[in-house]
Design a protein around this motif. Structure first.
Motif, PDB file in Angstrom:
ATOM      1  N   VAL A  58      41.929  39.255  28.899  1.00  0.00           N
ATOM      2  CA  VAL A  58      43.263  39.544  28.366  1.00  0.00           C
ATOM      3  C   VAL A  58      43.914  40.660  29.168  1.00  0.00           C
ATOM      4  CG1 VAL A  58      44.552  40.404  26.374  1.00  0.00           C
ATOM      5  CG2 VAL A  58      42.717  38.730  26.044  1.00  0.00           C
ATOM      6  N   TRP A  59      43.175  41.746  29.397  1.00  0.00           N
ATOM      7  CA  TRP A  59      43.745  42.872  30.137  1.00  0.00           C
ATOM      8  C   TRP A  59      44.047  42.496  31.585  1.00  0.00           C
ATOM      9  CZ3 TRP A  59      46.165  46.550  28.025  1.00  0.00           C
ATOM     10  CH2 TRP A  59      45.799  47.028  26.764  1.00  0.00           C
ATOM     11  N   GLU A  60      43.202  41.693  32.200  1.00  0.00           N
ATOM     12  CA  GLU A  60      43.467  41.280  33.577  1.00  0.00           C
ATOM     13  C   GLU A  60      44.728  40.423  33.651  1.00  0.00           C
ATOM     14  OE1 GLU A  60      39.775  39.461  34.661  1.00  0.00           O
ATOM     15  OE2 GLU A  60      38.950  41.321  35.494  1.00  0.00           O
ATOM     16  N   TRP A  61      44.917  39.539  32.663  1.00  0.00           N
ATOM     17  CA  TRP A  61      46.148  38.742  32.660  1.00  0.00           C
ATOM     18  C   TRP A  61      47.364  39.628  32.419  1.00  0.00           C
ATOM     19  CZ3 TRP A  61      49.743  37.751  28.694  1.00  0.00           C
ATOM     20  CH2 TRP A  61      50.786  36.898  29.092  1.00  0.00           C
ATOM     21  N   LEU A  62      47.273  40.537  31.448  1.00  0.00           N
ATOM     22  CA  LEU A  62      48.403  41.421  31.175  1.00  0.00           C
ATOM     23  C   LEU A  62      48.772  42.250  32.404  1.00  0.00           C
ATOM     24  CD1 LEU A  62      47.452  42.679  27.598  1.00  0.00           C
ATOM     25  CD2 LEU A  62      49.398  41.223  28.188  1.00  0.00           C
ATOM     26  N   LYS A  63      47.768  42.713  33.121  1.00  0.00           N
ATOM     27  CA  LYS A  63      48.026  43.529  34.301  1.00  0.00           C
ATOM     28  C   LYS A  63      48.710  42.724  35.395  1.00  0.00           C
ATOM     29  CE  LYS A  63      45.784  46.557  37.669  1.00  0.00           C
ATOM     30  NZ  LYS A  63      44.512  47.222  38.084  1.00  0.00           N
ATOM     31  N   ASP A  86      47.646  28.452  31.304  1.00  0.00           N
ATOM     32  CA  ASP A  86      47.009  28.315  32.614  1.00  0.00           C
ATOM     33  C   ASP A  86      45.934  29.375  32.842  1.00  0.00           C
ATOM     34  OD1 ASP A  86      48.605  26.147  33.210  1.00  0.00           O
ATOM     35  OD2 ASP A  86      50.113  27.333  34.299  1.00  0.00           O
ATOM     36  N   HIS A  87      46.186  30.592  32.390  1.00  0.00           N
ATOM     37  CA  HIS A  87      45.218  31.688  32.538  1.00  0.00           C
ATOM     38  C   HIS A  87      44.489  31.857  31.202  1.00  0.00           C
ATOM     39  CE1 HIS A  87      43.420  35.591  33.250  1.00  0.00           C
ATOM     40  NE2 HIS A  87      43.930  35.635  34.476  1.00  0.00           N
ATOM     41  N   GLY A  89      43.113  34.338  29.949  1.00  0.00           N
ATOM     42  CA  GLY A  89      43.499  35.594  29.313  1.00  0.00           C
ATOM     43  C   GLY A  89      44.783  35.470  28.519  1.00  0.00           C
ATOM     44  N   ALA A  90      45.704  34.632  28.969  1.00  0.00           N
ATOM     45  CA  ALA A  90      46.946  34.412  28.234  1.00  0.00           C
ATOM     46  C   ALA A  90      46.679  33.658  26.934  1.00  0.00           C
ATOM     47  CB  ALA A  90      47.932  33.640  29.106  1.00  0.00           C
ATOM     48  N   THR A  91      45.782  32.672  26.988  1.00  0.00           N
ATOM     49  CA  THR A  91      45.410  31.947  25.776  1.00  0.00           C
ATOM     50  C   THR A  91      44.750  32.885  24.774  1.00  0.00           C
ATOM     51  OG1 THR A  91      45.018  29.972  27.127  1.00  0.00           O
ATOM     52  CG2 THR A  91      44.157  29.954  24.887  1.00  0.00           C
ATOM     53  N   ALA A  92      43.832  33.726  25.250  1.00  0.00           N
ATOM     54  CA  ALA A  92      43.158  34.686  24.368  1.00  0.00           C
ATOM     55  C   ALA A  92      44.143  35.699  23.808  1.00  0.00           C
ATOM     56  CB  ALA A  92      42.035  35.385  25.119  1.00  0.00           C
ATOM     57  N   PHE A  93      45.100  36.131  24.636  1.00  0.00           N
ATOM     58  CA  PHE A  93      46.122  37.053  24.142  1.00  0.00           C
ATOM     59  C   PHE A  93      46.862  36.458  22.950  1.00  0.00           C
ATOM     60  CE2 PHE A  93      50.599  38.199  24.011  1.00  0.00           C
ATOM     61  CZ  PHE A  93      50.527  39.557  23.811  1.00  0.00           C
ATOM     62  N   LEU A  94      47.286  35.218  23.063  1.00  0.00           N
ATOM     63  CA  LEU A  94      47.984  34.567  21.952  1.00  0.00           C
ATOM     64  C   LEU A  94      47.080  34.463  20.730  1.00  0.00           C
ATOM     65  CD1 LEU A  94      49.817  31.705  23.882  1.00  0.00           C
ATOM     66  CD2 LEU A  94      50.901  33.655  22.738  1.00  0.00           C
ATOM     67  N   GLY A  95      45.799  34.172  20.943  1.00  0.00           N
ATOM     68  CA  GLY A  95      44.863  34.073  19.829  1.00  0.00           C
ATOM     69  C   GLY A  95      44.687  35.363  19.072  1.00  0.00           C
ATOM     70  N   PHE A  96      44.819  36.492  19.781  1.00  0.00           N
ATOM     71  CA  PHE A  96      44.790  37.798  19.116  1.00  0.00           C
ATOM     72  C   PHE A  96      46.153  38.150  18.520  1.00  0.00           C
ATOM     73  CE2 PHE A  96      41.160  38.883  22.078  1.00  0.00           C
ATOM     74  CZ  PHE A  96      40.217  39.106  21.076  1.00  0.00           C
ATOM     75  N   ALA A  97      47.199  38.022  19.335  1.00  0.00           N
ATOM     76  CA  ALA A  97      48.515  38.539  18.961  1.00  0.00           C
ATOM     77  C   ALA A  97      49.114  37.834  17.762  1.00  0.00           C
ATOM     78  CB  ALA A  97      49.471  38.434  20.148  1.00  0.00           C
TER      79      ALA A  97
END
Length: 223
Positions: A58-63, A86-87, A89-97
């Motif tokens: 997640v942090w690598e995608w955000l960065k 596609d990334h 980390g973006a999928t995981a971000f949505l799963g948290f957010a």
């Protein structure tokens, strides 16, 4: 930037933890890194470390994400499946957010969907701009550089079982690690934990589920 079980966002904003006394902040169990996000100022060095590769992704995608990438994230209805991005980390971000205080990213959008739909992703952009120079490390807390810094140490609590990467922590070794750091050291735990002399901080109902018994926040500060 995202919701995470046991996150310290409210406690940081309400001033329960002292501000950094050094120009470098290190979070050896970074999670959602609310301390660094709140206190970061341009020119500071921030090092985030976590043993959970999902958190690091997640942090690598955000960065790496541009503002356009971020604003292109989809909105989904409460109860709908979160679409794969596609990334990872973006999928995981949505799963948290899109969910409240989960220890792992969910596949279905929860009640936070309505709030984000109303407020929009743009409110996150000021934080997105902060993290472009941050250092992200996937590893154990002992992988942190031994340097003079403000250390915000928020490990999986010793009486919990929710974090898959926190069940084998040797807290006596972690205590030695915290006490041997150079600089300002702030350690979070349940107030009745014994591996450091924690003092009671607050009854933290804001970031724990109602069924959780780990709600009496404690803190140990080395100065």
């Amino acid at each position: 930037m995202f919701e995470y079980y046991g996150g310290k966002g409210n406690l940081v904003r309400w001033g329960y933890y002292p501000p950094p006394a050094h120009s470098t902040i290190i979070e050896p169990f970074c999670g959602a890194a609310r301390y660094s996000l709140f206190y970061y100022r341009p020119g500071m060095r921030v090092i985030l470390i976590d043993a959970n590769p999902i958190i690091i992704s997640v942090w690598e995608w955000l960065k790496s994400a541009s503002e356009e990438d971020f604003l292109a994230l989809p909105f989904v209805e409460h109860g709908e499946e979160i679409p794969r991005q596609d990334h990872p980390g973006a999928t995981a971000f949505l799963g948290f957010a899109l969910n409240q205080g989960s220890e792992s990213p969910r596949n279905v959008a929860g009640k936070y969907t309505d709030r984000i739909r109303k407020l929009g992703w743009s409110r996150y952009l000021h934080n997105l701009r902060k993290i472009k120079t941050w250092e992200i490390i996937c590893g154990d807390y002992t992988d942190a550089p031994d340097i003079d810094a403000t250390w915000f140490v928020d490990p999986p609590y010793s009486k919990q079982s929710r974090y898959p990467y926190g069940r084998d922590i040797d807290y006596s070794l972690l205590a030695d690690f915290c006490q041997s750091r150079c600089g300002q050291v702030i350690v979070c735990e349940n107030s009745d934990a014994m591996w450091l002399p924690f003092r009671y901080l607050v009854d933290n109902k804001a970031t724990q589920r109602k069924s959780s018994k780990l709600r009496n926040e404690g803190v140990w500060i080395n100065s």
